[in-house]
Design an enzyme around this catalytic site. Sequence first.
Site, PDB file in Angstrom:
ATOM      1  N   TYR A  17      23.351  50.557  74.364  1.00  0.00           N
ATOM      2  CA  TYR A  17      22.669  49.275  74.215  1.00  0.00           C
ATOM      3  C   TYR A  17      23.192  48.541  72.982  1.00  0.00           C
ATOM      4  O   TYR A  17      23.014  48.978  71.850  1.00  0.00           O
ATOM      5  CB  TYR A  17      21.160  49.465  74.080  1.00  0.00           C
ATOM      6  CG  TYR A  17      20.482  50.067  75.295  1.00  0.00           C
ATOM      7  CD1 TYR A  17      21.089  50.055  76.548  1.00  0.00           C
ATOM      8  CD2 TYR A  17      19.223  50.645  75.187  1.00  0.00           C
ATOM      9  CE1 TYR A  17      20.467  50.605  77.659  1.00  0.00           C
ATOM     10  CE2 TYR A  17      18.589  51.196  76.299  1.00  0.00           C
ATOM     11  CZ  TYR A  17      19.217  51.173  77.524  1.00  0.00           C
ATOM     12  OH  TYR A  17      18.587  51.731  78.620  1.00  0.00           O
ATOM     13  N   SER A  34      12.327  48.984  84.079  1.00  0.00           N
ATOM     14  CA  SER A  34      12.191  47.696  84.774  1.00  0.00           C
ATOM     15  C   SER A  34      11.008  47.703  85.739  1.00  0.00           C
ATOM     16  O   SER A  34      11.135  47.277  86.899  1.00  0.00           O
ATOM     17  CB  SER A  34      13.481  47.342  85.519  1.00  0.00           C
ATOM     18  OG  SER A  34      14.552  47.171  84.632  1.00  0.00           O
ATOM     19  N   PRO A  35       9.821  48.160  85.296  1.00  0.00           N
ATOM     20  CA  PRO A  35       8.669  48.183  86.202  1.00  0.00           C
ATOM     21  C   PRO A  35       8.157  46.792  86.559  1.00  0.00           C
ATOM     22  O   PRO A  35       7.330  46.657  87.461  1.00  0.00           O
ATOM     23  CB  PRO A  35       7.624  48.975  85.400  1.00  0.00           C
ATOM     24  CG  PRO A  35       7.970  48.704  83.972  1.00  0.00           C
ATOM     25  CD  PRO A  35       9.472  48.654  83.943  1.00  0.00           C
ATOM     26  N   LEU A  36       8.658  45.780  85.857  1.00  0.00           N
ATOM     27  CA  LEU A  36       8.310  44.394  86.170  1.00  0.00           C
ATOM     28  C   LEU A  36       9.454  43.675  86.881  1.00  0.00           C
ATOM     29  O   LEU A  36       9.515  42.439  86.904  1.00  0.00           O
ATOM     30  CB  LEU A  36       7.928  43.648  84.897  1.00  0.00           C
ATOM     31  CG  LEU A  36       6.623  44.111  84.255  1.00  0.00           C
ATOM     32  CD1 LEU A  36       6.439  43.467  82.887  1.00  0.00           C
ATOM     33  CD2 LEU A  36       5.445  43.791  85.155  1.00  0.00           C
ATOM     34  N   GLY A  37      10.371  44.454  87.470  1.00  0.00           N
ATOM     35  CA  GLY A  37      11.466  43.830  88.199  1.00  0.00           C
ATOM     36  C   GLY A  37      12.318  42.937  87.332  1.00  0.00           C
ATOM     37  O   GLY A  37      12.711  41.847  87.740  1.00  0.00           O
ATOM     38  N   PHE A  66      10.961  39.518  86.943  1.00  0.00           N
ATOM     39  CA  PHE A  66      10.735  38.701  88.132  1.00  0.00           C
ATOM     40  C   PHE A  66       9.282  38.766  88.596  1.00  0.00           C
ATOM     41  O   PHE A  66       8.708  37.754  89.021  1.00  0.00           O
ATOM     42  CB  PHE A  66      11.662  39.160  89.267  1.00  0.00           C
ATOM     43  CG  PHE A  66      11.772  38.169  90.389  1.00  0.00           C
ATOM     44  CD1 PHE A  66      12.749  37.188  90.374  1.00  0.00           C
ATOM     45  CD2 PHE A  66      10.889  38.196  91.457  1.00  0.00           C
ATOM     46  CE1 PHE A  66      12.848  36.260  91.387  1.00  0.00           C
ATOM     47  CE2 PHE A  66      10.979  37.276  92.481  1.00  0.00           C
ATOM     48  CZ  PHE A  66      11.961  36.304  92.455  1.00  0.00           C
ATOM     49  N   GLY A  71       6.307  36.339  87.543  1.00  0.00           N
ATOM     50  CA  GLY A  71       6.165  34.989  88.081  1.00  0.00           C
ATOM     51  C   GLY A  71       6.609  33.898  87.126  1.00  0.00           C
ATOM     52  O   GLY A  71       6.621  32.727  87.487  1.00  0.00           O
TER      53      GLY A  71
END
Length: 326
Positions: A56, A202-205, A208, A211
């Site tokens: 990273y 990335s549990p929130l996509g 995305f 919203g």
Amino acid sequence: MSIPTRALGSLQVSAQGLGCMGMSQGYGPGDAEESVATLHRALELGVTFLDTANVYGDGANEELLSGFLKGRRDQVVLATKFGIAGRGPNGPAVRGDAAYVRESIEASLRRLGVDHVDLYYQHRVDPDTPIEETVGAMAELVAEGKVRHLGLSEAGADTIRRAHAVHPIAAVQSEWSLWTRGIEAEVLPTCRELGIGVVPFSPLGRGFLTGRLTATEIGDGDIRAAMPRFAAENFDRNRAIVTALEELAAARGVTAGQLALAWVQAQGPDVVPIPGTKRRAYLAENAAAATIELSESDIAAIEAAAPADAFIGDRYAPGMMRAVGK
């Protein structure tokens, strides 16, 4: 706010962690001052499980954490990774040979300014090195006290079994969210059979599912620009699914992101998501999701609003997809 703890194998961690990658790469310019403030706030909220990697920011993320860790090392559970050794012509260049394992931990400890890490992952599985060699070298680091627990990232079920036979694997880190559910078929059952915890990244996509993301926000330096799900021809169709999720969330008095994150948290006591953020405001919102309780009917409604097969587009470009599930 008090966030409970969960177990990854024999490792106790906060029930939600903090993915630190975005502080140094991936999602546009970083802000070191705000990132450090976010780390301090995480500790205040009880989010004590910090996730980084040697790749990273080409080591910059570990160096960023080093300043924060001074005087606080015993207050956090620290995870880092090795294995992505650059870019190849067809995707990431991956190494898992014993010499590279040792070289990588020494460099990470130096950048982090610590004498051990609590959880050490192989970031991607090296198809040219037997997993037994890689995990055998990682196990030597445990014996030397440089690493406390071992993990794998984006590994397939057979690899997980072979690795666990060499040395207990505490956690498997893979992408898992309402729009990425590939681990549910084989990886998740294998982990549960072996007593291995699951750490969804990335549990929130990648933002995305909150919203809030618009196509115009994905600019230069944003890794999402190369991901098919965020491509113009897919963005609006996928966004329509999130709209349905927003309606459910509004009825509960929470945000769509909180509802999506609560869904991940509800998948079992062995699941510890690590949503990434570099801003205190989003951190507080994410942390609050750790205390949202969902009923079976809530979960059914969420999955009906955002069905697993409804989102379109691969999560990575072809080269990156070849490096997962090995």
